[in-house]
Design a protein around this motif. Structure first.
Motif, PDB file in Angstrom:
ATOM      1  N   LEU A 190     -15.669 106.008  79.831  1.00 25.83           N
ATOM      2  CA  LEU A 190     -14.887 105.823  81.013  1.00 25.83           C
ATOM      3  C   LEU A 190     -15.296 104.371  81.223  1.00 25.83           C
ATOM      4  CD1 LEU A 190     -16.102 108.118  83.070  1.00 25.83           C
ATOM      5  CD2 LEU A 190     -14.124 108.185  81.442  1.00 25.83           C
ATOM      6  N   PRO A 191     -13.324 103.919  82.321  1.00 32.49           N
ATOM      7  CA  PRO A 191     -12.790 102.908  82.737  1.00 32.49           C
ATOM      8  C   PRO A 191     -14.253 102.218  83.750  1.00 32.49           C
ATOM      9  CG  PRO A 191     -11.193 103.863  83.008  1.00 32.49           C
ATOM     10  CD  PRO A 191     -12.556 104.611  82.500  1.00 32.49           C
ATOM     11  N   GLY A 192     -14.910 103.428  84.074  1.00 31.50           N
ATOM     12  CA  GLY A 192     -16.126 102.388  85.306  1.00 31.50           C
ATOM     13  C   GLY A 192     -16.568 104.096  85.908  1.00 31.50           C
ATOM     14  N   GLY A 229     -25.245 115.326  75.370  1.00 29.02           N
ATOM     15  CA  GLY A 229     -25.640 115.023  74.186  1.00 29.02           C
ATOM     16  C   GLY A 229     -26.182 113.346  73.877  1.00 29.02           C
ATOM     17  N   GLY A 230     -25.805 112.532  73.939  1.00 27.42           N
ATOM     18  CA  GLY A 230     -25.644 110.635  73.927  1.00 27.42           C
ATOM     19  C   GLY A 230     -24.364 110.311  73.619  1.00 27.42           C
ATOM     20  N   MET A 231     -23.742 110.648  73.812  1.00 28.45           N
ATOM     21  CA  MET A 231     -22.271 110.201  73.426  1.00 28.45           C
ATOM     22  C   MET A 231     -21.835 109.630  74.747  1.00 28.45           C
ATOM     23  SD  MET A 231     -21.193 113.983  71.158  1.00 28.45           S
ATOM     24  CE  MET A 231     -21.936 115.341  72.489  1.00 28.45           C
ATOM     25  N   LEU A 232     -22.072 109.392  75.552  1.00 28.02           N
ATOM     26  CA  LEU A 232     -21.083 108.740  76.518  1.00 28.02           C
ATOM     27  C   LEU A 232     -22.258 107.471  76.922  1.00 28.02           C
ATOM     28  CD1 LEU A 232     -18.643 109.070  78.564  1.00 28.02           C
ATOM     29  CD2 LEU A 232     -21.494 110.083  81.146  1.00 28.02           C
ATOM     30  N   GLY A 233     -21.161 106.287  76.814  1.00 27.16           N
ATOM     31  CA  GLY A 233     -21.572 104.975  77.007  1.00 27.16           C
ATOM     32  C   GLY A 233     -20.591 103.636  77.238  1.00 27.16           C
ATOM     33  N   ARG A 234     -20.925 102.615  76.981  1.00 26.75           N
ATOM     34  CA  ARG A 234     -20.018 101.639  77.681  1.00 26.75           C
ATOM     35  C   ARG A 234     -18.421 101.454  77.332  1.00 26.75           C
ATOM     36  NH1 ARG A 234     -24.709  99.085  77.117  1.00 26.75           N
ATOM     37  NH2 ARG A 234     -23.817  97.785  75.344  1.00 26.75           N
ATOM     38  N   PRO A 235     -17.346 100.517  78.089  1.00 22.05           N
ATOM     39  CA  PRO A 235     -16.478 100.324  76.539  1.00 22.05           C
ATOM     40  C   PRO A 235     -16.913  99.756  75.543  1.00 22.05           C
ATOM     41  CG  PRO A 235     -15.940 100.844  78.784  1.00 22.05           C
ATOM     42  CD  PRO A 235     -17.164 100.569  79.418  1.00 22.05           C
ATOM     43  N   ASP A 236     -17.807  98.669  75.914  1.00 19.60           N
ATOM     44  CA  ASP A 236     -17.372  97.701  74.741  1.00 19.60           C
ATOM     45  C   ASP A 236     -18.483  98.086  73.318  1.00 19.60           C
ATOM     46  OD1 ASP A 236     -19.756  97.650  75.796  1.00 19.60           O
ATOM     47  OD2 ASP A 236     -20.528  95.546  75.958  1.00 19.60           O
ATOM     48  N   GLN A 237     -19.592  99.698  74.239  1.00 21.28           N
ATOM     49  CA  GLN A 237     -19.780 100.011  72.463  1.00 21.28           C
ATOM     50  C   GLN A 237     -19.600 101.480  71.950  1.00 21.28           C
ATOM     51  OE1 GLN A 237     -22.872 102.594  75.499  1.00 21.28           O
ATOM     52  NE2 GLN A 237     -23.476 100.760  74.014  1.00 21.28           N
ATOM     53  N   ALA A 238     -17.942 101.746  72.574  1.00 24.35           N
ATOM     54  CA  ALA A 238     -17.788 103.507  72.395  1.00 24.35           C
ATOM     55  C   ALA A 238     -16.404 103.014  71.575  1.00 24.35           C
ATOM     56  CB  ALA A 238     -16.424 104.087  73.237  1.00 24.35           C
ATOM     57  N   GLY A 239     -16.804 104.370  71.196  1.00 29.08           N
ATOM     58  CA  GLY A 239     -15.970 104.515  69.357  1.00 29.08           C
ATOM     59  C   GLY A 239     -14.472 105.415  70.504  1.00 29.08           C
TER      60      GLY A 239
END
Length: 363
Positions: A190-192, A229-239
């Motif tokens: 998310l963007p924040g 599920g460990g699938m929520l991260g930062r924009p710079d590491q996201a697919g």
């Protein structure tokens, strides 16, 4: 129907009104000009002509804006174009301010020459602070959708967008829905924090849509599943990043994302929103503030928003008059399904739920 379609009837009426106005002006070319009033509620009542507004604004020589980061919907170029065209110095204060922080900044600086003249706000914040704004109906008033303006002209939309998914096709298959993002191995961002960042809150609400109906619980649950599920991260590491289409598309065009970064608006899950313009009732530079709004809502200003992938408030009317930048419009992500614009009561209800449950469910 798109975010543009709701202006068709209004735009058609505007064309007829423009024709009638032209006939009226031609029949009375010597109509006296009104007394100059930099705080008037329209160009006609306070200035009479655009030339007189420009002259009054140039005499003030300055404009102060707040909460306008250069990378947001092309504001760096818009400010430079306005300043160069009219010879007016534009001072940008607290560029990263949220809508609420813009209002707080104005309160802190009230009565000083450093106070902001104009605002760029979410509808919720604009509606909650209407009494702080001066009424002013821009020349293109009739082209702005009724649901995106306060009838006296104290706030009105200049641009908007659709919530979207930006994604790296090497890591993530084209998502057909927000629910499809819940996929092992995918990192979504998310963007924040949706409790503090308007675009992140809108991302949660886009994910909440079901059969066109928003349900904050459904949106929070989706991101809770991503987190678990460990699938929520930062924009710079996201697919994949859920954000406004103008931000995701600008990211793709600028090369800030992966080379093959793509943008999609999930079918029948189209959340739309407008951002509102407003003039401070205490604007230190009232004529320059009104000229700024005329510029933003002019064909030139609207096409600058479009160039930065935002959807102009007057888009449909401009398309009808052949003044829209067709090449820029063709670069917008396609969308299918009726757009949903949250009412203020819907936003209030959803924010209460997000604020109450986000920390516990998502963290």
């Amino acid at each position: 129907m798109t975010i543009r379609a709701c202006v068709v009837t209004i735009a058609s009426a505007a064309i007829l009104l423009s024709a009638a106005s032209a006939c009226s002006k031609s029949s009375s070319p010597d109509k006296p000009l009104p007394p100059l009033n930099p705080r008037a509620d329209s160009l006609e009542s306070g200035f009479g002509t655009m030339d007189r507004l420009v002259e009054a604004a140039k005499n003030e020589g300055a404009l102060t804006v707040v909460g306008l980061p250069g990378g947001w919907v092309g504001y760096k170029e818009i400010i430079a174009r306005f300043s160069g065209k009219y010879g007016i110095k534009v001072t940008s204060i607290v560029p990263e301010a949220s809508s609420k922080q813009e209002i707080d900044t104005a309160a802190r600086l009230r009565g000083t020459k450093q106070a902001p003249d104009v605002f760029d706000l979410t509808m919720e914040v604009a509606a909650a602070n209407t009494k702080l704004f001066a009424p002013y109906r821009v020349t293109g008033w009739a082209d702005i959708p009724d649901e995106a303006k306060e009838q006296r002209g104290r706030w009105y939309a200049a641009y908007g967008g659709y919530m979207s998914v930006g994604y790296d096709p090497k890591k993530v298959p084209a998502p057909a829905s927000y629910g499809a993002l819940v996929r092992p191995g995918t990192i979504v961002a998310l963007p924040g924090d949706p409790r503090r960042v308007a675009s992140a809150f809108s991302a949660v609400m886009a994910a909440s849509l079901g059969k066109g109906l928003p349900d904050a619980a459904r949106g929070v649950d989706l991101f809770a599943r991503l987190k678990k599920g460990g699938m929520l991260g930062r924009p710079d590491q996201a697919g994949a990043v859920v954000d406004w289409d103008f931000m995701n598309t600008a990211r793709a065009a600028s090369g800030r994302g992966p080379a093959a970064w793509r943008v999609t608006v999930p079918k029948n899950e189209v959340l739309a929103s407008y951002y509102m313009q407003a003039i401070s009732a205490d604007a230190p530079h009232p004529a320059a503030a009104r000229l700024w709004e005329e510029f933003l809502l002019s064909d030139e200003g609207q096409n600058l928003f479009l160039k930065a992938y935002a959807r102009p408030a007057r888009m449909e009317a401009m398309e009808m008059r052949d003044t829209l930048d067709g090449d820029a419009a063709a670069r917008l992500p396609e969308a299918s399904g009726d757009p949903v614009i949250l009412s203020i009561p819907e936003q209030d209800k959803a924010k209460s739920y997000v604020n109450a449950h986000w920390a516990q469910m998502v963290g």
